[in-house]
Motif scaffolding. Sequence first.
Motif, PDB file in Angstrom:
ATOM      1  N   LYS A   1      71.421  55.287  25.469  1.00 12.92           N
ATOM      2  CA  LYS A   1      72.257  56.400  25.918  1.00 12.92           C
ATOM      3  C   LYS A   1      72.994  57.028  24.751  1.00 12.92           C
ATOM      4  CE  LYS A   1      74.694  56.148  29.619  1.00 12.92           C
ATOM      5  NZ  LYS A   1      75.697  55.680  30.626  1.00 12.92           N
ATOM      6  N   ALA A   2      73.523  56.193  23.859  1.00 10.89           N
ATOM      7  CA  ALA A   2      74.315  56.707  22.745  1.00 10.89           C
ATOM      8  C   ALA A   2      73.501  57.611  21.834  1.00 10.89           C
ATOM      9  CB  ALA A   2      74.912  55.546  21.948  1.00 10.89           C
ATOM     10  N   VAL A   3      72.261  57.236  21.589  1.00 14.75           N
ATOM     11  CA  VAL A   3      71.427  58.035  20.678  1.00 14.75           C
ATOM     12  C   VAL A   3      70.509  58.982  21.452  1.00 14.75           C
ATOM     13  CG1 VAL A   3      71.482  56.275  18.889  1.00 14.75           C
ATOM     14  CG2 VAL A   3      69.624  56.246  20.541  1.00 14.75           C
ATOM     15  N   ARG A   4      70.768  59.112  22.745  1.00 13.96           N
ATOM     16  CA  ARG A   4      70.042  60.060  23.607  1.00 13.96           C
ATOM     17  C   ARG A   4      68.533  59.852  23.537  1.00 13.96           C
ATOM     18  NH1 ARG A   4      73.752  63.395  25.566  1.00 13.96           N
ATOM     19  NH2 ARG A   4      75.683  63.557  24.403  1.00 13.96           N
ATOM     20  N   ARG A   5      68.142  58.571  23.669  1.00 18.06           N
ATOM     21  CA  ARG A   5      66.721  58.259  23.707  1.00 18.06           C
ATOM     22  C   ARG A   5      66.291  57.802  25.092  1.00 18.06           C
ATOM     23  NH1 ARG A   5      67.683  60.137  19.297  1.00 18.06           N
ATOM     24  NH2 ARG A   5      66.638  59.629  17.336  1.00 18.06           N
ATOM     25  N   VAL A   6      67.168  57.979  26.092  1.00 14.45           N
ATOM     26  CA  VAL A   6      66.806  57.614  27.463  1.00 14.45           C
ATOM     27  C   VAL A   6      65.726  58.575  27.948  1.00 14.45           C
ATOM     28  CG1 VAL A   6      67.615  57.407  29.839  1.00 14.45           C
ATOM     29  CG2 VAL A   6      69.099  56.692  27.942  1.00 14.45           C
ATOM     30  N   THR A   7      64.631  58.017  28.418  1.00 13.60           N
ATOM     31  CA  THR A   7      63.529  58.858  28.856  1.00 13.60           C
ATOM     32  C   THR A   7      63.831  59.498  30.206  1.00 13.60           C
ATOM     33  OG1 THR A   7      61.191  58.890  29.460  1.00 13.60           O
ATOM     34  CG2 THR A   7      62.391  56.844  29.885  1.00 13.60           C
ATOM     35  N   SER A   8      63.378  60.713  30.373  1.00 12.27           N
ATOM     36  CA  SER A   8      63.552  61.395  31.654  1.00 12.27           C
ATOM     37  C   SER A   8      62.372  61.146  32.590  1.00 12.27           C
ATOM     38  CB  SER A   8      63.708  62.907  31.431  1.00 12.27           C
ATOM     39  OG  SER A   8      62.550  63.427  30.802  1.00 12.27           O
ATOM     40  N   ALA A   9      61.309  60.577  32.063  1.00 16.18           N
ATOM     41  CA  ALA A   9      60.105  60.340  32.879  1.00 16.18           C
ATOM     42  C   ALA A   9      59.463  59.012  32.492  1.00 16.18           C
ATOM     43  CB  ALA A   9      59.108  61.484  32.697  1.00 16.18           C
ATOM     44  N   PRO A  10      60.135  57.873  32.795  1.00 17.79           N
ATOM     45  CA  PRO A  10      59.584  56.577  32.381  1.00 17.79           C
ATOM     46  C   PRO A  10      58.229  56.263  32.988  1.00 17.79           C
ATOM     47  CG  PRO A  10      61.417  56.298  33.913  1.00 17.79           C
ATOM     48  CD  PRO A  10      61.406  57.735  33.514  1.00 17.79           C
ATOM     49  N   ILE A  11      58.025  56.654  34.247  1.00 16.42           N
ATOM     50  CA  ILE A  11      56.756  56.327  34.906  1.00 16.42           C
ATOM     51  C   ILE A  11      55.612  57.097  34.258  1.00 16.42           C
ATOM     52  CG2 ILE A  11      55.541  56.249  37.091  1.00 16.42           C
ATOM     53  CD1 ILE A  11      57.995  54.381  36.769  1.00 16.42           C
ATOM     54  N   ARG A  12      55.847  58.359  33.935  1.00 21.18           N
ATOM     55  CA  ARG A  12      54.805  59.141  33.273  1.00 21.18           C
ATOM     56  C   ARG A  12      54.444  58.523  31.928  1.00 21.18           C
ATOM     57  NH1 ARG A  12      56.483  65.073  32.725  1.00 21.18           N
ATOM     58  NH2 ARG A  12      57.748  64.249  31.018  1.00 21.18           N
ATOM     59  N   GLU A  13      55.442  58.014  31.213  1.00 22.51           N
ATOM     60  CA  GLU A  13      55.159  57.371  29.927  1.00 22.51           C
ATOM     61  C   GLU A  13      54.405  56.068  30.108  1.00 22.51           C
ATOM     62  OE1 GLU A  13      57.892  57.291  26.686  1.00 22.51           O
ATOM     63  OE2 GLU A  13      59.264  58.670  27.676  1.00 22.51           O
ATOM     64  N   VAL A  14      54.794  55.306  31.136  1.00 18.99           N
ATOM     65  CA  VAL A  14      54.106  54.034  31.386  1.00 18.99           C
ATOM     66  C   VAL A  14      52.625  54.258  31.646  1.00 18.99           C
ATOM     67  CG1 VAL A  14      53.866  52.170  33.084  1.00 18.99           C
ATOM     68  CG2 VAL A  14      56.112  52.736  32.174  1.00 18.99           C
ATOM     69  N   PHE A  15      52.288  55.335  32.356  1.00 22.65           N
ATOM     70  CA  PHE A  15      50.900  55.616  32.697  1.00 22.65           C
ATOM     71  C   PHE A  15      50.211  56.512  31.661  1.00 22.65           C
ATOM     72  CE2 PHE A  15      52.462  54.274  36.855  1.00 22.65           C
ATOM     73  CZ  PHE A  15      51.431  53.448  37.262  1.00 22.65           C
ATOM     74  N   SER A  16      50.845  56.700  30.524  1.00 20.70           N
ATOM     75  CA  SER A  16      50.234  57.501  29.465  1.00 20.70           C
ATOM     76  C   SER A  16      49.155  56.689  28.756  1.00 20.70           C
ATOM     77  CB  SER A  16      51.294  57.935  28.451  1.00 20.70           C
ATOM     78  OG  SER A  16      51.799  56.814  27.742  1.00 20.70           O
ATOM     79  N   ARG A  17      48.327  57.370  27.999  1.00 23.99           N
ATOM     80  CA  ARG A  17      47.252  56.687  27.263  1.00 23.99           C
ATOM     81  C   ARG A  17      47.797  55.659  26.280  1.00 23.99           C
ATOM     82  NH1 ARG A  17      42.923  61.421  25.493  1.00 23.99           N
ATOM     83  NH2 ARG A  17      42.260  62.016  27.618  1.00 23.99           N
ATOM     84  N   ARG A  18      49.019  55.888  25.828  1.00 21.04           N
ATOM     85  CA  ARG A  18      49.606  55.000  24.824  1.00 21.04           C
ATOM     86  C   ARG A  18      49.989  53.644  25.416  1.00 21.04           C
ATOM     87  NH1 ARG A  18      54.875  56.470  21.039  1.00 21.04           N
ATOM     88  NH2 ARG A  18      54.882  54.542  19.809  1.00 21.04           N
ATOM     89  N   TYR A  19      50.569  53.652  26.623  1.00 18.59           N
ATOM     90  CA  TYR A  19      51.123  52.418  27.165  1.00 18.59           C
ATOM     91  C   TYR A  19      50.331  51.809  28.320  1.00 18.59           C
ATOM     92  CZ  TYR A  19      55.144  53.675  24.333  1.00 18.59           C
ATOM     93  OH  TYR A  19      55.956  54.000  23.284  1.00 18.59           O
ATOM     94  N   LEU A  20      49.517  52.593  29.017  1.00 15.79           N
ATOM     95  CA  LEU A  20      48.768  52.055  30.147  1.00 15.79           C
ATOM     96  C   LEU A  20      47.863  50.883  29.748  1.00 15.79           C
ATOM     97  CD1 LEU A  20      48.136  52.170  33.133  1.00 15.79           C
ATOM     98  CD2 LEU A  20      46.393  53.917  32.649  1.00 15.79           C
ATOM     99  N   PRO A  21      47.150  50.941  28.613  1.00 19.89           N
ATOM    100  CA  PRO A  21      46.342  49.768  28.230  1.00 19.89           C
ATOM    101  C   PRO A  21      47.171  48.493  28.079  1.00 19.89           C
ATOM    102  CG  PRO A  21      45.691  51.696  26.951  1.00 19.89           C
ATOM    103  CD  PRO A  21      46.933  52.079  27.691  1.00 19.89           C
ATOM    104  N   LEU A  22      48.412  48.616  27.610  1.00 11.16           N
ATOM    105  CA  LEU A  22      49.268  47.437  27.480  1.00 11.16           C
ATOM    106  C   LEU A  22      49.675  46.911  28.847  1.00 11.16           C
ATOM    107  CD1 LEU A  22      51.612  48.465  24.513  1.00 11.16           C
ATOM    108  CD2 LEU A  22      49.616  46.951  24.456  1.00 11.16           C
ATOM    109  N   VAL A  23      49.962  47.821  29.779  1.00 12.16           N
ATOM    110  CA  VAL A  23      50.317  47.409  31.140  1.00 12.16           C
ATOM    111  C   VAL A  23      49.143  46.686  31.787  1.00 12.16           C
ATOM    112  CG1 VAL A  23      50.938  48.218  33.446  1.00 12.16           C
ATOM    113  CG2 VAL A  23      52.014  49.259  31.443  1.00 12.16           C
ATOM    114  N   LEU A  24      47.954  47.226  31.622  1.00  8.23           N
ATOM    115  CA  LEU A  24      46.765  46.600  32.209  1.00  8.23           C
ATOM    116  C   LEU A  24      46.476  45.236  31.583  1.00  8.23           C
ATOM    117  CD1 LEU A  24      44.408  49.709  32.496  1.00  8.23           C
ATOM    118  CD2 LEU A  24      45.686  48.575  34.328  1.00  8.23           C
ATOM    119  N   LEU A  25      46.660  45.143  30.264  1.00  9.87           N
ATOM    120  CA  LEU A  25      46.471  43.854  29.592  1.00  9.87           C
ATOM    121  C   LEU A  25      47.449  42.825  30.147  1.00  9.87           C
ATOM    122  CD1 LEU A  25      45.479  41.939  27.322  1.00  9.87           C
ATOM    123  CD2 LEU A  25      47.223  42.976  25.853  1.00  9.87           C
ATOM    124  N   ALA A  26      48.718  43.217  30.258  1.00 13.54           N
ATOM    125  CA  ALA A  26      49.727  42.284  30.760  1.00 13.54           C
ATOM    126  C   ALA A  26      49.434  41.887  32.209  1.00 13.54           C
ATOM    127  CB  ALA A  26      51.116  42.913  30.655  1.00 13.54           C
TER     128      ALA A  26
END
Length: 689
Positions: free
Chosen positions: A219-244
């Motif tokens: 919050k202090a550095v204003r890095r809170v995402t406005s769309a966490p679910i969209r990021e989770v399902f992005s190409r960058r993070y979805l493979p990690l979610v599926l692996l886990a």
Amino acid sequence: MSVQVSFRQVAGVAAVAWSGAFLEWLDFYTYALLAGIVAKVFFPSTDPIASLLASFAALAIGFLFRPLGAIIFGKIGDQFGRKVAFITAMTLMLAGTLGIGLLPGYAEIGILASVGVFLLRIIQGLALGGGYGAAITYLGEFVPEHRRGLFTGFLFTTPAAGMATVGALIWLFSTYLGSQAYNAWGWRLNFIVAGVIVFLIVLVMHLFYKETPVFSMLKAVRRVTSAPIREVFSRRYLPLVLLAWIGVVGAHGPIWYTNQLFNTYYIGPNFQKYVDAATASALLSTATYAALWMYPLFGYISDKIGRKPVLLLGIYGNALWFPIAFWLIDQFGPQKNLTALWLLFWSMTLFNGIGYSGAMSAFLLELFPARIRLSAVSLAYNLGYGVTGGLTPFVITWLYSMNHNIYLSTLIWSTAVPMVMALWYLLKGPETLGVRIWAEFSAEKFAKKTVTLPATTPIREVVSRLLQAGSKYAVLTGSVVGVFGTRSLLRALSSGASLDEPAEKYATKVPCIQADHPVTEVFVALEQYNVRAVPICRGNEVVGIVEARDLINEALALRSALRKKVALRFTAADAAPRELISVGPETTLKEAVDTMVKYDIGFLPVVEGGKLLGVISESDIMKLVGKGADFNAPVSAYMNEKPITINKQATLRDAAELMVKYNIRHLPVVEDGRVVAVLSVKDIVKVIG
């Protein structure tokens, strides 16, 4: 604001997180272990297996809704805070649990009772899907980096402890009331007692515990995402979610629920009929209590040797033990050898302490970045244990209904399936030990290149170098590190300093923050030394500088104001300071500098008779020094005669649009051609948050 938290604080947070998670599991598993009774009360049928399947279906639907709960509460936790998500989920769990305990049976309200159980199980599934992931993240972001497996290993005792406590309560109530009274109405006490205690923990957490340092920093550095679910399902993070999900958590899910739940059905009256349900629950609960020390122990071991070897041992070792363990159960069960059955149950719960230890929680926490951590951890966890694991009683019973061999049905789901799923992790999975979840908040991540000069450099040369670099701050090195910026220049000019004097005399002495230290230390330095920039070092070498305006991401704050409704509710006059500090056109540059220093400001309107003639800023002063301007000349000779202004009644959104469009930080606020205030970026940020 500091990264370091005391042991007392960690212990307090750990105790509340453990209690909250424990009670959520206590609530959730009360249904699981009472499924046989619930089947008769809410799903009566002439076919006992069909009735049990209906009850298991209600059990399964709670698990199936856990991923949705993870998505909902993950979004809440990644946008509004880990604590908010945890408390909200626990409150929802309270409603679901008390609801089942108080719901009339099929005999009283017919099919509405069956529907009601399904709806309340959905509520419980949603709550647990968000709550436990929030608990893992809440605790994991508090504890020391090198003890993450150990501390979160204690948290991972809660599912087993919760289930064991349910088993103990079933035995206690059924023994005290007698089986007839307990089956008729006494089973409801388990739900009511569990639900009421949750309420007390929710109150404690709401009143006494703060947000995690990591989320506070987001919050202090204003890095809170406005769309966490969209990021989770992005190409960058979805493979990690599926692996886990598939390779780790999902592979261990059937194992955990076979160890910790289905083995009681296996030996109980529903299948092999070796013991009654109360005895099966007692065997499991006591064996589980006797194995809880394994969870933090193997979390600690994973802190030493790595997460991956511990998790693979928990999956493959346990899966290969099932064929032997259930074969032995079938040898000793007909003899009613309770000692042998207890030892076999204990061996299973010991294995659970390996695969479901702090290694699992630490792996999940270290796999994902802070901005989406709660959403990603909750989703992967609940897909694995909620779907793959939660289906265990239903799938094994379904297989049994087709082949009528409970031993074979158990091994298909609990040995073969996990070993296949875990191949992904075995072959491709990363080792996360050593990942610092604070790394994305290290000071160097926020630093930018800076002008670095010896402390003895003359003011004139420092200004020249700053103008060439297009920067506002220089780091001066010597026996003590200092920062020389536009305010330093103003102080020097106001004191009558010669531009050939060493700049160190007017620099602010600030400690150099090490590059790999958390950026929280920069916040502390900014506040403690009342500066607007802090140098960053690697060892004794200056590698950059962090400016306050970049750290709080003023540009992002302005852009967010364009989307926030609150920016339409406030006018420019509402947000601007009430006191207007200005100078007249005949004021000399030197006097204008003195005014800036006196009021510690960097922007002045030039006013005559209330009318705005122009403005001059600290950046203008630096440029004028570089040009050799006469500071005894009137400010009107050097001011910006065409400043961007804003009407008093304009909204903060209008103000933000102007600042973003023209890349400025101050706006004179005017009314009928007269300047009434000066609005800054800080003023807007303060109002819109």
